[in-house]
Scaffold this motif. Structure first.
Motif, PDB file in Angstrom:
ATOM      1  N   THR A 412     -13.499   0.501  -1.569  1.00  0.00           N
ATOM      2  CA  THR A 412     -13.867   2.078  -2.175  1.00  0.00           C
ATOM      3  C   THR A 412     -12.947   2.399  -2.663  1.00  0.00           C
ATOM      4  O   THR A 412     -12.754   2.858  -4.035  1.00  0.00           O
ATOM      5  CB  THR A 412     -14.467   2.944  -1.057  1.00  0.00           C
ATOM      6  OG1 THR A 412     -15.473   2.275  -0.345  1.00  0.00           O
ATOM      7  CG2 THR A 412     -14.865   4.273  -1.711  1.00  0.00           C
ATOM      8  N   LEU A 413     -11.482   2.231  -2.301  1.00  0.00           N
ATOM      9  CA  LEU A 413     -10.160   2.881  -2.949  1.00  0.00           C
ATOM     10  C   LEU A 413     -10.048   2.008  -4.321  1.00  0.00           C
ATOM     11  O   LEU A 413      -9.634   2.608  -5.393  1.00  0.00           O
ATOM     12  CB  LEU A 413      -8.904   2.561  -2.094  1.00  0.00           C
ATOM     13  CG  LEU A 413      -8.856   3.549  -0.829  1.00  0.00           C
ATOM     14  CD1 LEU A 413      -7.881   2.921  -0.092  1.00  0.00           C
ATOM     15  CD2 LEU A 413      -8.422   4.826  -1.447  1.00  0.00           C
ATOM     16  N   ASN A 414     -10.303   0.608  -4.363  1.00  0.00           N
ATOM     17  CA  ASN A 414     -10.267  -0.118  -5.417  1.00  0.00           C
ATOM     18  C   ASN A 414     -11.348   0.499  -6.607  1.00  0.00           C
ATOM     19  O   ASN A 414     -10.806   0.422  -7.857  1.00  0.00           O
ATOM     20  CB  ASN A 414     -10.414  -1.572  -5.039  1.00  0.00           C
ATOM     21  CG  ASN A 414     -10.220  -2.510  -6.321  1.00  0.00           C
ATOM     22  OD1 ASN A 414      -9.029  -2.470  -6.918  1.00  0.00           O
ATOM     23  ND2 ASN A 414     -11.401  -2.768  -6.767  1.00  0.00           N
ATOM     24  N   ASN A 415     -12.509   0.691  -6.244  1.00  0.00           N
ATOM     25  CA  ASN A 415     -13.460   0.956  -7.086  1.00  0.00           C
ATOM     26  C   ASN A 415     -13.059   2.492  -7.700  1.00  0.00           C
ATOM     27  O   ASN A 415     -13.288   2.636  -8.801  1.00  0.00           O
ATOM     28  CB  ASN A 415     -14.759   1.177  -6.150  1.00  0.00           C
ATOM     29  CG  ASN A 415     -15.340  -0.331  -6.034  1.00  0.00           C
ATOM     30  OD1 ASN A 415     -14.863  -1.308  -6.409  1.00  0.00           O
ATOM     31  ND2 ASN A 415     -16.204  -0.175  -5.325  1.00  0.00           N
ATOM     32  N   LEU A 416     -12.526   3.211  -6.729  1.00  0.00           N
ATOM     33  CA  LEU A 416     -12.265   4.650  -7.212  1.00  0.00           C
ATOM     34  C   LEU A 416     -10.885   4.561  -8.190  1.00  0.00           C
ATOM     35  O   LEU A 416     -11.281   5.432  -9.279  1.00  0.00           O
ATOM     36  CB  LEU A 416     -11.946   5.601  -5.981  1.00  0.00           C
ATOM     37  CG  LEU A 416     -11.673   7.043  -6.289  1.00  0.00           C
ATOM     38  CD1 LEU A 416     -12.764   7.746  -6.797  1.00  0.00           C
ATOM     39  CD2 LEU A 416     -11.361   7.530  -4.848  1.00  0.00           C
ATOM     40  N   GLU A 428      -3.475   9.261  -9.818  1.00  0.00           N
ATOM     41  CA  GLU A 428      -4.247   8.743  -8.936  1.00  0.00           C
ATOM     42  C   GLU A 428      -4.727   7.649  -8.678  1.00  0.00           C
ATOM     43  O   GLU A 428      -4.890   7.001  -7.718  1.00  0.00           O
ATOM     44  CB  GLU A 428      -5.537   9.656  -9.064  1.00  0.00           C
ATOM     45  CG  GLU A 428      -5.335  11.292  -8.893  1.00  0.00           C
ATOM     46  CD  GLU A 428      -6.670  11.919  -9.453  1.00  0.00           C
ATOM     47  OE1 GLU A 428      -7.775  12.237  -8.794  1.00  0.00           O
ATOM     48  OE2 GLU A 428      -6.725  12.385 -10.533  1.00  0.00           O
ATOM     49  N   VAL A 429      -4.772   6.634 -10.013  1.00  0.00           N
ATOM     50  CA  VAL A 429      -4.809   5.450 -10.094  1.00  0.00           C
ATOM     51  C   VAL A 429      -3.855   4.460  -9.358  1.00  0.00           C
ATOM     52  O   VAL A 429      -4.289   3.541  -8.417  1.00  0.00           O
ATOM     53  CB  VAL A 429      -5.054   4.707 -11.542  1.00  0.00           C
ATOM     54  CG1 VAL A 429      -5.116   3.327 -11.716  1.00  0.00           C
ATOM     55  CG2 VAL A 429      -6.094   5.692 -12.256  1.00  0.00           C
ATOM     56  N   GLU A 430      -2.605   4.585  -9.476  1.00  0.00           N
ATOM     57  CA  GLU A 430      -1.575   4.020  -8.726  1.00  0.00           C
ATOM     58  C   GLU A 430      -1.600   4.359  -7.017  1.00  0.00           C
ATOM     59  O   GLU A 430      -1.529   3.418  -6.520  1.00  0.00           O
ATOM     60  CB  GLU A 430      -0.164   4.162  -9.285  1.00  0.00           C
ATOM     61  CG  GLU A 430       0.666   3.587  -8.541  1.00  0.00           C
ATOM     62  CD  GLU A 430       2.078   3.580  -9.483  1.00  0.00           C
ATOM     63  OE1 GLU A 430       3.097   2.580  -8.883  1.00  0.00           O
ATOM     64  OE2 GLU A 430       2.322   4.254 -10.281  1.00  0.00           O
ATOM     65  N   LYS A 431      -1.944   5.465  -6.714  1.00  0.00           N
ATOM     66  CA  LYS A 431      -1.900   5.824  -5.533  1.00  0.00           C
ATOM     67  C   LYS A 431      -3.195   4.923  -4.706  1.00  0.00           C
ATOM     68  O   LYS A 431      -2.743   4.510  -3.567  1.00  0.00           O
ATOM     69  CB  LYS A 431      -2.258   7.510  -5.191  1.00  0.00           C
ATOM     70  CG  LYS A 431      -2.335   7.866  -3.867  1.00  0.00           C
ATOM     71  CD  LYS A 431      -2.484   9.433  -4.085  1.00  0.00           C
ATOM     72  CE  LYS A 431      -2.874  10.062  -2.420  1.00  0.00           C
ATOM     73  NZ  LYS A 431      -4.424   9.625  -2.262  1.00  0.00           N
ATOM     74  N   ASN A 432      -4.201   5.122  -5.166  1.00  0.00           N
ATOM     75  CA  ASN A 432      -5.329   4.533  -4.453  1.00  0.00           C
ATOM     76  C   ASN A 432      -5.062   2.869  -4.427  1.00  0.00           C
ATOM     77  O   ASN A 432      -5.610   2.152  -3.650  1.00  0.00           O
ATOM     78  CB  ASN A 432      -6.561   4.967  -5.288  1.00  0.00           C
ATOM     79  CG  ASN A 432      -6.968   6.314  -4.935  1.00  0.00           C
ATOM     80  OD1 ASN A 432      -6.987   6.904  -3.915  1.00  0.00           O
ATOM     81  ND2 ASN A 432      -7.327   7.199  -5.918  1.00  0.00           N
ATOM     82  N   TYR A 433      -4.836   2.380  -5.783  1.00  0.00           N
ATOM     83  CA  TYR A 433      -4.484   0.743  -5.639  1.00  0.00           C
ATOM     84  C   TYR A 433      -3.492   0.623  -4.630  1.00  0.00           C
ATOM     85  O   TYR A 433      -3.434  -0.517  -4.224  1.00  0.00           O
ATOM     86  CB  TYR A 433      -4.025   0.749  -7.181  1.00  0.00           C
ATOM     87  CG  TYR A 433      -5.378   0.307  -8.158  1.00  0.00           C
ATOM     88  CD1 TYR A 433      -6.272  -0.400  -7.765  1.00  0.00           C
ATOM     89  CD2 TYR A 433      -4.967   0.691  -9.478  1.00  0.00           C
ATOM     90  CE1 TYR A 433      -7.300  -0.609  -8.686  1.00  0.00           C
ATOM     91  CE2 TYR A 433      -6.080   0.446 -10.463  1.00  0.00           C
ATOM     92  CZ  TYR A 433      -7.131  -0.398  -9.995  1.00  0.00           C
ATOM     93  OH  TYR A 433      -8.182  -0.801 -10.761  1.00  0.00           O
ATOM     94  N   GLN A 434      -2.413   1.341  -4.716  1.00  0.00           N
ATOM     95  CA  GLN A 434      -1.341   0.823  -3.797  1.00  0.00           C
ATOM     96  C   GLN A 434      -1.796   0.922  -2.183  1.00  0.00           C
ATOM     97  O   GLN A 434      -1.498   0.223  -1.332  1.00  0.00           O
ATOM     98  CB  GLN A 434      -0.232   1.877  -3.847  1.00  0.00           C
ATOM     99  CG  GLN A 434       0.662   1.770  -4.983  1.00  0.00           C
ATOM    100  CD  GLN A 434       1.387   0.578  -5.050  1.00  0.00           C
ATOM    101  OE1 GLN A 434       1.442  -0.373  -4.060  1.00  0.00           O
ATOM    102  NE2 GLN A 434       2.187   0.262  -5.993  1.00  0.00           N
ATOM    103  N   GLU A 435      -2.566   1.929  -1.830  1.00  0.00           N
ATOM    104  CA  GLU A 435      -3.058   2.098  -0.453  1.00  0.00           C
ATOM    105  C   GLU A 435      -4.320   0.982  -0.257  1.00  0.00           C
ATOM    106  O   GLU A 435      -4.346   0.290   0.623  1.00  0.00           O
ATOM    107  CB  GLU A 435      -3.865   3.623  -0.377  1.00  0.00           C
ATOM    108  CG  GLU A 435      -4.540   3.527   1.095  1.00  0.00           C
ATOM    109  CD  GLU A 435      -5.154   5.048   1.350  1.00  0.00           C
ATOM    110  OE1 GLU A 435      -5.834   4.972   2.644  1.00  0.00           O
ATOM    111  OE2 GLU A 435      -5.241   5.851   0.483  1.00  0.00           O
ATOM    112  N   ALA A 436      -5.202   0.623  -1.090  1.00  0.00           N
ATOM    113  CA  ALA A 436      -6.090  -0.563  -1.226  1.00  0.00           C
ATOM    114  C   ALA A 436      -5.190  -1.798  -0.978  1.00  0.00           C
ATOM    115  O   ALA A 436      -5.487  -2.877  -0.120  1.00  0.00           O
ATOM    116  CB  ALA A 436      -6.800  -0.622  -2.539  1.00  0.00           C
ATOM    117  N   LEU A 437      -4.171  -2.075  -1.795  1.00  0.00           N
ATOM    118  CA  LEU A 437      -3.011  -3.043  -1.627  1.00  0.00           C
ATOM    119  C   LEU A 437      -2.428  -3.406  -0.170  1.00  0.00           C
ATOM    120  O   LEU A 437      -2.505  -4.496   0.295  1.00  0.00           O
ATOM    121  CB  LEU A 437      -2.134  -3.063  -2.664  1.00  0.00           C
ATOM    122  CG  LEU A 437      -1.445  -4.443  -2.881  1.00  0.00           C
ATOM    123  CD1 LEU A 437      -1.759  -5.677  -3.053  1.00  0.00           C
ATOM    124  CD2 LEU A 437      -0.001  -4.054  -3.732  1.00  0.00           C
ATOM    125  N   GLY A 438      -2.337  -2.391   0.297  1.00  0.00           N
ATOM    126  CA  GLY A 438      -1.377  -2.236   1.569  1.00  0.00           C
ATOM    127  C   GLY A 438      -2.408  -2.520   2.787  1.00  0.00           C
ATOM    128  O   GLY A 438      -2.097  -3.316   3.563  1.00  0.00           O
TER     129      GLY A 438
END
Length: 463
Positions: A412-416, A428-438
């Motif tokens: 969901t983080l990736n889609n968002l 917001e993009v980088e924050k959510n991608y980074q959390e998804a990556l982690g």
């Protein structure tokens, strides 16, 4: 002492169900009036619960098992040798039902209690209780699998398999079918964790056993053969062997169609499941017209079943609708897909009000799919709102069960993030991608075969 367990005889016929219930209610009333022996009264409750469970009346069955358990425990305090086996039987059946309705903590607690009792019983009387121990190990493995605890699940399955192999050497007629059951379950687990060679080997072993059993006793074992064919087809599909998968699905479907002619209530659910699986297969390699036909038939069957038993089959109606959404989306018919998705969402929200543990995760799945459709329709505000609701639900469930839900959080983080990228909200993009990556890096550390591709996808999005 003999506990009578309801089997698929007279009262399996649907029109006899109400008669059976009336008989049990009268037996309960008489037992209470004459102050029947508590053990016999508990036996009535146990059998009544079994009847309800056979007809997917899960909540009624749970209440009756709980009442029977209370009595058996009281009796076991003064006579443990006589009644502890009954306590274990009731715990085992109750835990299976609690697993079915998503009450996983209670299910695990009761399976573990049953396991402790049955280990003790098996030590003192192995010939009598070792088979029951294997049953509980098998059931507990299924629960651990559902919870994403694959290592523990495999340990329990392997212990159950060792016991059942040993038993089958001395009594093959009684225990070879149970060997096939455990091989089938173990193979499903290995399929889920990407160990496809082992999964295929064990499915094929189960298939050989079940074909032999079905030849000698078709009325008893043909349904098990169809189950293994369906599971083996699922594996072949995952491996990209679509022709072989279709062959197995079609054989399973032929069996279920024949069985449903003589006993639709017993076999129509399995027929609908196989139709759904065939539709998914056709969808995967672009034969959308055939897929739609199979979905329509599966949906019709599940709706028919839901008329008489909504608790059991409305979830399946929602599942088929959800799959239909994906088919319509693949055809670019996003408006139709959204309409169907909203129907699935309404059903899943209603189910989640009654049983949030079981159905809130499915509600999140539907919200995620709805958001994807709304992005394609250019309705970004509604899409973001649905992604955020899905994310909130998935985070909540990941707190108590990270193995099962952290991957969904990352999805969901990736889609968002992808949506926010389209809207130019790059912080917001980088924050959510980074959390998804982690999250996906952590998952890949423990299971690289399953999750490294997801890590690569997020890295690609971040680039």
């Amino acid at each position: 002492k003999t506990k009578t367990v309801m089997t698929n005889t007279l009262f399996s016929i649907p029109e006899r169900f109400n008669i059976a219930c009336e008989a049990y209610e009268e037996a309960k009333s008489i037992a209470e009036e004459i102050h029947l022996d508590e053990g016999k009264f508990a036996n009535i409750l146990f059998n009544y619960a079994h009847l309800y469970a056979d007809f997917n009346r899960i909540y009624e069955a749970v209440q009756l098992y709980i009442e029977a358990l209370r009595i058996y425990r009281q009796l076991a305090e003064s006579n443990p040798e006589f009644y502890m086996p009954d306590v274990a039987d009731t715990l085992n059946n109750l835990a299976n039902l609690q697993n079915d309705i998503g009450r996983y903590d209670e299910a695990e607690e009761n399976h573990l209690k049953a396991l402790r009792i049955r280990r003790q019983l098996a030590e003192s009387s192995p010939d009598t209780y070792i088979p029951d121990l294997a049953q509980t190990l098998n059931n507990l493995a299924g629960l651990q699998k559902d919870l994403g605890r694959y290592g523990e699940a495999e340990e329990y399955y392997l212990e159950a398999l060792r016991i059942r192999f040993q038993l089958s050497e001395f009594n093959p007629d009684a225990y070879t079918p149970r060997v096939a059951d455990t091989l089938n379950n173990l193979a499903n687990l290995q399929n889920d964790i990407g160990r496809y060679d082992e999964a295929e080997e064990n499915h094929l072993k189960a298939l050989r056993i079940r074909r032999q059993l079905a030849e000698s006793s078709p009325d008893t074992y043909i349904p098990d053969l169809a189950q293994t064919l369906n599971n083996l087809a699922n594996l072949q599909k995952r491996l990209g062997r679509y022709g072989k998968a279709e062959e197995y699905y079609q054989e399973a479907l032929r069996i279920y169609r024949q069985l449903s002619e003589s006993n639709p209530d017993a076999h129509m659910p399995s027929m609908a499941m196989t139709l759904n699986n065939l539709a998914l297969l056709k969808d995967d390699f672009g034969r959308y017209g055939e897929a739609e036909g199979y979905y329509q038939e599966a949906l019709r069957l599940y709706r028919q079943l839901a008329e008489s038993n909504p608790d059991a089959y409305m979830p399946r109606v929602a599942d088929i609708l959800n799959n239909f959404v994906i088919l319509k989306a693949n055809l670019g018919r996003h408006g139709e897909a959204e309409e169907i998705c909203l129907k699935a969402l309404r059903i899943r929200r209603q189910l989640a009000e009654i049983n949030p543990d079981a159905y809130m995760p499915r509600t999140a799945d539907t919200l995620n799919n709805l958001a994807i459709l709304q992005v394609n329709l250019g309705r970004y505000g509604e899409a973001e709102e649905n992604y955020l609701e899905a994310l909130q639900i998935r985070r909540q469930f990941a707190e108590s069960n990270p193995d099962a839900f952290m991957q969904r959080v990352a999805e969901t983080l990736n889609n968002l993030a992808s949506l926010q990228k389209d809207l130019g909200r790059y912080g917001e993009v980088e924050k959510n991608y980074q959390e998804a990556l982690g999250i996906r890096r952590q998952l890949a550390d423990s299971n690289p075969d399953a999750f490294m591709s997801n890590v690569a996808m997020v890295l690609n999005n971040l680039a």
